[in-house]
Design an enzyme around this catalytic site. Structure first.
Site, PDB file in Angstrom:
ATOM      1  N   CYS A  71       0.831  -1.204   0.000  1.00 47.43           N
ATOM      2  CA  CYS A  71       0.000   0.000   0.000  1.00 47.43           C
ATOM      3  C   CYS A  71       0.870   1.260   0.000  1.00 47.43           C
ATOM      4  CB  CYS A  71      -0.958  -0.073   1.193  1.00 47.43           C
ATOM      5  SG  CYS A  71      -2.276   1.152   1.212  1.00 47.43           S
ATOM      6  N   HIS A  72       0.653   2.151   0.969  1.00 44.18           N
ATOM      7  CA  HIS A  72       1.422   3.385   1.089  1.00 44.18           C
ATOM      8  C   HIS A  72       2.829   3.153   1.648  1.00 44.18           C
ATOM      9  CE1 HIS A  72      -2.560   5.192   0.580  1.00 44.18           C
ATOM     10  NE2 HIS A  72      -1.960   6.344   0.343  1.00 44.18           N
TER      11      HIS A  72
END
Length: 172
Positions: free
Chosen positions: A104-105
């Protein structure tokens, strides 16, 4: 896998599954797993309100302590990337050739560590431009492995993500 430790970063606003799934999955395989936070034994609340207490602080962890490092997403990576202690651990793990995995991030950490130039990786689509601007070769796949760099996009990719990490750990 006894004796090998997998570290998972934790901080406020982490993505629940991206911390807990790896912590429990690698524990299930016989690894020691530790949650690494800014402070030891502090409870950090996820995006959805679920707490995770750190086992140790970033100041107490070295590359020699870890077989692999997992960087979850959520908003937590935005805090870590501002902290040279976390950025240095990511960079040092990468340079040591140990598995460094972000979902993800979490790929923001690779941008800040400046380790993705000409490397293939994936991430949550909202930070795709950050990855590209840092020199990464973005690929929209469930999991991308480029050497010891392992990346995934979203919680639904966790089975493939953890499998790729496990394959590298078993090869060590």
């Amino acid at each position: 896998m006894a004796g090998k430790t997998v570290g998972v970063l934790v901080e406020f606003n982490y993505e629940d599954l991206e911390v807990w799934y790896p912590l429990l999955r690698f524990q299930e395989e016989g690894f020691r797993t530790i949650a690494i936070g800014p402070e030891k034994l502090k409870s950090y609340t996820s995006k959805h309100g679920y707490p995770c207490k750190s086992d140790t602080s970033i100041d107490a962890v070295t590359v020699a302590d870890l077989a692999a490092l997992v960087i979850p997403g959520g908003w937590a990576p935005d805090y870590w990337r501002r902290d040279p202690r976390f950025v240095d651990l990511v960079k040092d793990m990468f340079n040591a050739g140990k598995p460094v995995a972000a979902i993800c991030h979490g790929a923001w950490m690779f941008c800040s560590a400046r380790i993705i130039k000409d490397r293939k990786l994936t991430c949550f689509h909202a930070i795709k431009d950050d990855v590209i601007n840092a020199g990464g070769l973005y690929e929209d796949s469930a999991v991308v492995v480029d050497g010891n760099l392992i990346t995934s996009r979203v919680p639904g990719d966790l089975p493939q993500f953890c499998k790729a990490i496990l394959q590298q750990l078993q090869a060590q």
